[in-house]
Design an enzyme around this catalytic site. Structure first.
Site, PDB file in Angstrom:
ATOM      1  N   CYS A 179      16.193  61.123  25.116  1.00  0.00           N
ATOM      2  CA  CYS A 179      15.100  60.169  25.203  1.00  0.00           C
ATOM      3  C   CYS A 179      15.637  58.770  24.931  1.00  0.00           C
ATOM      4  O   CYS A 179      16.617  58.607  24.216  1.00  0.00           O
ATOM      5  CB  CYS A 179      14.035  60.491  24.162  1.00  0.00           C
ATOM      6  SG  CYS A 179      13.357  62.147  24.351  1.00  0.00           S
ATOM      7  N   TRP A 206      16.257  47.970  31.833  1.00  0.00           N
ATOM      8  CA  TRP A 206      16.199  48.952  30.754  1.00  0.00           C
ATOM      9  C   TRP A 206      15.205  48.574  29.673  1.00  0.00           C
ATOM     10  O   TRP A 206      15.270  49.042  28.540  1.00  0.00           O
ATOM     11  CB  TRP A 206      17.615  49.186  30.190  1.00  0.00           C
ATOM     12  CG  TRP A 206      18.471  49.913  31.195  1.00  0.00           C
ATOM     13  CD1 TRP A 206      18.057  50.532  32.340  1.00  0.00           C
ATOM     14  CD2 TRP A 206      19.895  50.092  31.155  1.00  0.00           C
ATOM     15  NE1 TRP A 206      19.130  51.074  33.017  1.00  0.00           N
ATOM     16  CE2 TRP A 206      20.268  50.824  32.310  1.00  0.00           C
ATOM     17  CE3 TRP A 206      20.898  49.699  30.257  1.00  0.00           C
ATOM     18  CZ2 TRP A 206      21.588  51.173  32.592  1.00  0.00           C
ATOM     19  CZ3 TRP A 206      22.225  50.057  30.531  1.00  0.00           C
ATOM     20  CH2 TRP A 206      22.557  50.788  31.691  1.00  0.00           C
ATOM     21  N   GLU A 218      20.228  50.499  40.324  1.00  0.00           N
ATOM     22  CA  GLU A 218      19.156  51.460  40.056  1.00  0.00           C
ATOM     23  C   GLU A 218      17.770  50.822  40.059  1.00  0.00           C
ATOM     24  O   GLU A 218      16.783  51.517  40.212  1.00  0.00           O
ATOM     25  CB  GLU A 218      19.415  52.199  38.747  1.00  0.00           C
ATOM     26  CG  GLU A 218      19.324  51.310  37.529  1.00  0.00           C
ATOM     27  CD  GLU A 218      19.675  52.061  36.258  1.00  0.00           C
ATOM     28  OE1 GLU A 218      20.689  52.762  36.270  1.00  0.00           O
ATOM     29  OE2 GLU A 218      18.931  51.946  35.286  1.00  0.00           O
ATOM     30  N   LYS A 254      19.289  59.614  39.304  1.00  0.00           N
ATOM     31  CA  LYS A 254      18.045  58.955  38.941  1.00  0.00           C
ATOM     32  C   LYS A 254      16.891  59.294  39.871  1.00  0.00           C
ATOM     33  O   LYS A 254      17.057  59.414  41.070  1.00  0.00           O
ATOM     34  CB  LYS A 254      18.251  57.442  38.931  1.00  0.00           C
ATOM     35  CG  LYS A 254      19.103  57.031  37.765  1.00  0.00           C
ATOM     36  CD  LYS A 254      19.251  55.567  37.688  1.00  0.00           C
ATOM     37  CE  LYS A 254      17.963  54.940  37.328  1.00  0.00           C
ATOM     38  NZ  LYS A 254      17.789  54.681  35.913  1.00  0.00           N
ATOM     39  N   HIS A 279      33.366  60.089  31.273  1.00  0.00           N
ATOM     40  CA  HIS A 279      32.239  60.973  31.009  1.00  0.00           C
ATOM     41  C   HIS A 279      32.705  62.354  30.569  1.00  0.00           C
ATOM     42  O   HIS A 279      31.903  63.208  30.230  1.00  0.00           O
ATOM     43  CB  HIS A 279      31.341  61.062  32.247  1.00  0.00           C
ATOM     44  CG  HIS A 279      30.897  59.706  32.718  1.00  0.00           C
ATOM     45  ND1 HIS A 279      31.663  58.943  33.574  1.00  0.00           N
ATOM     46  CD2 HIS A 279      29.813  58.966  32.397  1.00  0.00           C
ATOM     47  CE1 HIS A 279      31.038  57.791  33.782  1.00  0.00           C
ATOM     48  NE2 HIS A 279      29.927  57.777  33.079  1.00  0.00           N
ATOM     49  N   ASP A 312      27.937  42.498  32.159  1.00  0.00           N
ATOM     50  CA  ASP A 312      27.705  43.826  32.730  1.00  0.00           C
ATOM     51  C   ASP A 312      26.400  43.884  33.494  1.00  0.00           C
ATOM     52  O   ASP A 312      25.367  43.491  32.970  1.00  0.00           O
ATOM     53  CB  ASP A 312      27.638  44.871  31.608  1.00  0.00           C
ATOM     54  CG  ASP A 312      28.993  45.068  30.934  1.00  0.00           C
ATOM     55  OD1 ASP A 312      30.011  44.937  31.629  1.00  0.00           O
ATOM     56  OD2 ASP A 312      29.008  45.356  29.724  1.00  0.00           O
ATOM     57  N   GLY A 347      34.827  47.615  27.667  1.00  0.00           N
ATOM     58  CA  GLY A 347      34.173  46.886  26.580  1.00  0.00           C
ATOM     59  C   GLY A 347      34.062  47.647  25.279  1.00  0.00           C
ATOM     60  O   GLY A 347      34.564  47.217  24.253  1.00  0.00           O
ATOM     61  N   SER A 348      33.395  48.808  25.315  1.00  0.00           N
ATOM     62  CA  SER A 348      33.195  49.504  24.052  1.00  0.00           C
ATOM     63  C   SER A 348      34.353  50.452  23.773  1.00  0.00           C
ATOM     64  O   SER A 348      34.943  51.024  24.691  1.00  0.00           O
ATOM     65  CB  SER A 348      31.873  50.263  24.077  1.00  0.00           C
ATOM     66  OG  SER A 348      31.842  51.182  25.131  1.00  0.00           O
ATOM     67  N   CYS A 405      28.100  50.539  36.963  1.00  0.00           N
ATOM     68  CA  CYS A 405      28.306  51.909  36.506  1.00  0.00           C
ATOM     69  C   CYS A 405      28.233  52.988  37.558  1.00  0.00           C
ATOM     70  O   CYS A 405      28.099  54.138  37.227  1.00  0.00           O
ATOM     71  CB  CYS A 405      27.221  52.266  35.518  1.00  0.00           C
ATOM     72  SG  CYS A 405      27.684  51.875  33.870  1.00  0.00           S
TER      73      CYS A 405
HETATM   74  N1  GLN Z   1      30.393  46.977  28.167  1.00  0.00           N
HETATM   75  C1  GLN Z   1      29.666  48.199  28.103  1.00  0.00           C
HETATM   76  C2  GLN Z   1      30.512  49.258  27.435  1.00  0.00           C
HETATM   77  O1  GLN Z   1      31.685  49.211  27.566  1.00  0.00           O
HETATM   78  C3  GLN Z   1      29.300  48.666  29.483  1.00  0.00           C
HETATM   79  C4  GLN Z   1      28.554  49.957  29.440  1.00  0.00           C
HETATM   80  C5  GLN Z   1      27.904  50.339  30.729  1.00  0.00           C
HETATM   81  O2  GLN Z   1      28.256  49.851  31.772  1.00  0.00           O
HETATM   82  N2  GLN Z   1      26.983  51.249  30.686  1.00  0.00           N
HETATM   83  O3  GLN Z   1      30.001  50.156  26.785  1.00  0.00           O
HETATM   84 ZN    ZN Z   2      29.565  51.529  33.112  1.00  0.00          ZN
END
Ligand code: GLN
Ligand code: ZN
Length: 755
Positions: free
Chosen positions: A516, A561, A605, A113, A694, A599, A432-433, A643
């Protein structure tokens, strides 16, 4: 009084740059077409600046990928692994450095960043005795072109100290020993630029941090002396932003630069100190129009600042500018017809901000024509609107008590109260996701367009949740999640349901390269109308005996954000969001949700750039999290997720958040960051990510086991959780399932051994 902007956003009003870049990468656009698209954008942006009556147009602010990378190529700091490409066309070398080349196994430069902004730059890599291969900076050709077209140029480059400060040197060598060759490269470029430019602006935001070693700071002024002679023929501007100069003031003033630019948005406190010490031959550029928000400038508040500077220096030694580059704000408000009128009336994007500078100049020079009254009406009228100021929210904030920031018992006692969760040793969970399949995206899009009834939409999401729960049960995870299929984005999802938020249609801002983001806009007091996540959480919980985590985004991350209103302190806005999340937490707990994750991906950041300002920020940021999370009983387990991995310095603050369990990113560093846990006794449970989400790579079982073993060296075995290092939404099921199977197999092995 001259006017200028520090840089214009390069993506184009309709993200033309993104589409051109991506077409080029796909091979459907040729190199000369890419160059033509870029040229068209640059010309358009120069015209905007000239039409707004600015005295200079910025050149060199445009980049095909990233302005730091342009400087890296200019210096010629091209790491070994890219040398096969060195002789070829520059855009290809640039793009491979930026994106890597998977086919040839060449990893990209790291990305991180840009100070505390949401822009990401590519981190220069330096070795002890580098072999620099300088390339011409694109600003040179752009300046020639702009001059031919009749524009008056101000070239914009990242300054050498900022560039070098942000570079990553290999361990054990002092990267500052490379300052002389770096300065050489800069001097050459300045010589090339000077004939085509009236001004050359070198960006040194690093001066507004406390990151420069004292010995380096002492070399600043004399280094700039050399740059000044190389730029001869043009005026040299030292541009600082993202904070105040503070202790760096004498160094900035001793450079002999013709113009010093200061940020009066994030560093308003520096004005008097700079005014009183400015050498008589130096012009001061006042960064009064905020480059990082979407709001109209409040002229009645800005004018006294300008007047103070004029009184001290005289009008011809004062310039007006944006606080920083407009890179961080959307391009053009024109066409944003869906916004509530009172919100729109208060907004200014990059194009509009250019005109504001001209208006401010006219006002400061004595002209008016109703400018001031119109501005006041737009800004203050909107601020007083009942959707902006909600008395009940103000009352709720004022009624917050000290108890509301505290859980009933300390973390150790809560652990016993949470034994009812009956979690095994090394509990396994995810962040989570789960994968956002094309199907899910289609369903959400159809709903948004009104092509799918609410009922059919809910059925579709519930089917996703069902599949997701089944898969997690099959894997044997201990704490399940509903999978977040209903969320397009972890902030937008909440913003859409909260009062005080608004969404632009086209307010895109470059995050990195072709990526973006379109941040939500917080324009008014934030209020929750009703439960935001309850239905999905309860449905998921109804399908299984295992605990399902409620999943929320924290106040600090929602704030970080979004574009945030500028008529209320950020800490106050954060508190309002925290209260909304607190109500959601209460609803979840009341409905029987046993574990709730909040979260705070962006906590670090948003940190300001000096230790002193960071401390103030961390206090209110951590307090906001506590306000959101501490309304629950001891027996309810609060998780948070972060993160990033560099938090050694703020581990004590993370402990202050007082979450029962934190999950963090650590797989990429091979658990090295856990060293921080040796020095600081962290009281809660920790889930260091053991699977790098990632990358599409499936980590083998042995590797995960190895990471867990390493983690055990730093974390008490009764406090260690097992999880991936972030959410899985960008991955595919075909990668996720085998990876999680391996994670579970490793967990079982470890349990068998440690029980
Ligand atoms: N709970 C969110 C996910 O699992 C967390 C994402 C994140 O920390 N950027 O996508
Ligand atoms: Zn994360």
């Amino acid at each position: 009084m001259e006017t200028h902007i520090l840089g214009f956003p390069r993506i184009g009003k309709n993200r033309e740059l993104k589409f051109a870049q991506e077409a080029y990468w796909r091979g459907t656009m040729a190199a000369d077409e890419l160059a033509a698209a870029a040229r068209e954008l640059k010309r358009r942006h120069w015209r905007i600046q000239r039409d707004a009556n600015l005295d200079y147009v910025a050149v060199g602010d445009f980049s095909l990928y990233d302005q730091m990378l342009d400087a890296t190529l200019m210096v010629g700091a091209i790491p070994e692994r890219f040398s096969p490409l060195a002789g070829g066309p520059t855009p290809d070398l640039l793009f491979v450095m930026a994106r890597g080349d998977a086919g040839h196994g060449i990893p990209a430069l790291e990305m991180t960043k840009w100070f505390d902004a949401n822009y990401h730059y590519l981190v220069p890599e330096l070795s002890a005795d580098p072999d620099f291969h300088p390339h011409p900076h694109p600003a040179v050709a752009d300046a020639e072109q702009a001059k031919e077209l009749g524009f008056t140029n101000k070239a914009v480059l990242i300054g050498p100290f900022t560039w070098l400060a942000l570079a990553k040197g290999r361990e054990g060598f002092d990267k500052w020993t490379l300052l002389p060759p770096v300065l050489d490269a800069y001097r050459k470029t300045l010589e090339q630029l000077a004939p085509h430019c009236a001004v050359i602006q070198l960006d040194e935001p690093i001066l507004c941090t406390d990151w420069l070693p004292a010995g380096v700071l002492r070399r600043f002024a004399s280094a700039y002396g050399g740059l000044k002679s190389a730029a001869s023929g043009a005026r040299l501007m030292l541009a600082t932003y993202f904070g105040a100069l503070g202790a760096a003031i004498p160094h900035a003033l001793a450079t002999g630069c013709d113009i010093l630019h200061i940020d009066l948005k994030r560093g308003a406190e520096q004005l008097d100190a700079v005014l009183s010490a400015l050498p008589p031959d130096m012009v001061l550029s006042l960064g009064v129009v905020d480059g990082r928000n979407v709001w109209k400038n409040n002229f009645s508040r800005t004018l006294p600042v300008i007047e103070r500077a004029v009184a001290a220096l005289g009008g011809n030694r004062v310039m007006l500018g944006t606080s920083c580059s407009l890179l961080h704000c959307p391009v053009d408000l024109d066409g944003e017809d869906a916004l509530p009128e009172q919100v729109r009336a208060r907004m200014a994007f990059a194009v509009q901000k250019c005109s504001e500078l001209d208006a401010l100049r006219r006002l400061a020079e004595g002209g008016d024509n109703g400018l001031l009254a119109r501005n006041r009406e737009a800004v203050e009228g909107a601020e007083a609107h009942p959707d902006t100021r909600r008395e009940e929210v103000r009352k709720a904030c004022a009624a917050v008590t000290a108890e509301m920031f505290r859980r009933a018992s300390p973390i150790g006692e809560r652990r016993a109260a949470q034994a009812w969760l009956k979690l095994p040793l090394f509990p396994a969970t995810t962040i989570g996701s789960f994968p956002q399949t094309p199907d899910i995206r289609r369903v959400r899009r159809a709903r948004k367009r009104g092509e799918l009834s609410l009922r059919d939409y809910k059925d579709a999401i519930k089917k996703e949740i069902e599949g997701c729960i089944k898969k997690q049960e099959h894997l044997g995870l201990d704490v399940l999640v509903h999978g977040e299929a209903e969320r397009n984005d972890m902030v937008e999802y909440f913003g859409e349901q909260l009062q005080g938020f608004s969404f632009t249609q086209n307010g895109w801002v470059q995050s990195y390269g072709s990526r973006c983001v379109k941040p939500p806009v917080i324009y008014g007091d934030v209020r929750r109308e009703g439960p935001m996540t309850l239905e999905w959480s309860l449905y998921a919980q109804s399908l299984t005996e295992k605990p399902v985590k409620g999943m929320l985004t924290g106040p600090v991350t929602i704030l970080a954000w979004s574009f945030v209103r500028d008529d209320l302190e950020r800490s106050e806005v954060c508190k309002q969001i925290a209260l909304a999340i607190r109500d959601e937490v209460a609803d979840l707990e009341r409905a029987g949700v046993r574990i709730i994750q909040i979260d705070e991906a962006a906590l670090r950041e948003g940190m300001p750039l000096t230790a002193e300002k960071a401390k103030t920020y961390l206090r209110w940021a951590v307090d906001s999290f506590r306000l959101a999370s501490s309304g629950v009983k001891d027996s309810t387990q609060i998780h948070t997720h972060m993160c990033y991995s560099e938090f050694n310095a703020i581990l004590a603050w993370i402990a202050e958040m007082d979450a029962d369990v934190i999950s963090i990113e650590s797989s990429r560093s091979g658990m090295e960051l856990l060293g921080a846990f040796d020095e600081f006794h962290y009281p809660g449970a920790v889930g260091p990510g053991v699977y790098d989400i990632h990358s599409p790579r499936v980590p083998p079982q042995g590797e995960i086991l190895g990471l867990l073993e390493k983690a055990l060296k730093h974390i008490d075995k009764n406090l260690l959780w097992v999880n991936p290092d972030c959410g899985l939404k960008t991955r595919q099921w075909a990668e996720v399932m085998p990876a999680l199977e391996n994670m579970m197999a490793a967990t079982r092995k470890l349990r068998a051994r440690e029980m």
